[in-house]
Design an enzyme around this catalytic site. Sequence first.
Site, PDB file in Angstrom:
ATOM      1  N   CYS A 251     -66.261 -15.377 -25.096  1.00 43.53           N
ATOM      2  CA  CYS A 251     -65.644 -14.878 -26.062  1.00 43.53           C
ATOM      3  C   CYS A 251     -66.779 -14.649 -27.579  1.00 43.53           C
ATOM      4  O   CYS A 251     -67.230 -15.659 -28.134  1.00 43.53           O
ATOM      5  CB  CYS A 251     -64.450 -15.564 -26.730  1.00 43.53           C
ATOM      6  SG  CYS A 251     -63.619 -15.085 -28.100  1.00 43.53           S
TER       7      CYS A 251
ATOM      8  N   CYS B 105     -65.099 -15.573 -30.882  1.00 38.42           N
ATOM      9  CA  CYS B 105     -65.094 -16.793 -31.024  1.00 38.42           C
ATOM     10  C   CYS B 105     -66.420 -17.535 -31.266  1.00 38.42           C
ATOM     11  O   CYS B 105     -66.302 -18.657 -32.275  1.00 38.42           O
ATOM     12  CB  CYS B 105     -64.239 -17.503 -29.748  1.00 38.42           C
ATOM     13  SG  CYS B 105     -62.840 -16.737 -29.240  1.00 38.42           S
ATOM     14  N   ASP B 106     -67.453 -17.227 -30.410  1.00 38.63           N
ATOM     15  CA  ASP B 106     -68.511 -18.096 -30.527  1.00 38.63           C
ATOM     16  C   ASP B 106     -69.764 -17.404 -31.162  1.00 38.63           C
ATOM     17  O   ASP B 106     -70.750 -18.177 -31.088  1.00 38.63           O
ATOM     18  CB  ASP B 106     -68.625 -18.693 -28.997  1.00 38.63           C
ATOM     19  CG  ASP B 106     -67.612 -19.354 -28.714  1.00 38.63           C
ATOM     20  OD1 ASP B 106     -66.842 -20.178 -29.291  1.00 38.63           O
ATOM     21  OD2 ASP B 106     -67.283 -19.081 -27.295  1.00 38.63           O
TER      22      ASP B 106
END
Length: 308
Positions: free
Chosen positions: A137, A140-141
Amino acid sequence: MTKERKTKDVIIIGAGMAGLTAALYAGRSNLSTLVLENAIVGGQIANAVGIENYPGFTKVSGSDLMTTVQQQAEAAGAEVDEFDMIERVDLMGKTKIVETQSYIYEAKVVIITSGMERRKLPLKEEAKYSGRGVHYCELCDGHMYQGKTISVMGGGNAAVDAANFLTKYAKELYLIHRSKLRADKASQDKLFANPKVKVLLETEIRALHGEGRLTSITIYDKAKGEERELPVDAIFVNIGVVPNTHLFEGQVKMTESGRILAGEDCRTNIPGVFAAGDVREKEIRQLTTAAADGTTAALLAEKYIESL
């Protein structure tokens, strides 16, 4: 401890576009409706930075779009629960059973909108570096790798879009794919125009290295027949998706690839069980078709309940 039993008219499994649209329509039909989500509300599209092909929006982020649809569904009376994991389902009877970690739900209708998940990196070291350099992701990261060397694996729209997004963080970025790119030309043009980016085609990733965290990968250039080690801090994997249908095996009819067999009416082989969105076997999978499936499944679920 005996779990509390609760009764609903409709249980929707999955809170992506299909699931939340179904919840909106089921709620507006005055059906007691619960949406269960094992991952993040919004599904994979919640990670999209800019959506430009959804009617009514010139450009909208996936998270903003899905937040709006969730708010609409909840305003219509649907309940969304993203924290109670499903343990088993029994769909064959007139009353459908969905057991979570906390409750046993009984429902007249189940709508399966469980979607897809990204295919894992097929290397034995994947588990060792998952979350420690191997990620799925970018939204997200990606921020974890400010000023670092980032690699992206894949050649479709998801991979190229991820690479374009990650250039905002990367000192340098490698897009690695085993064959030719399949992404839209506009996305490819944007990627190739970025001086931070190096595209390595006809290239395979063969091994991961690092003490505790990923520090390099072994790549194989198929054209040259050469193998070398490439220093990277992270790899974001975008190599396709697999259906989230293991819960329904042995009950709902599926294809060999695991997608659920249901027609344009979203009806499965089990009365009172519908499938909508990417999890359904169909030729076209877009946000608009997911919303259409969710609408169809919910309205026909209402008719099914009326017939009982």
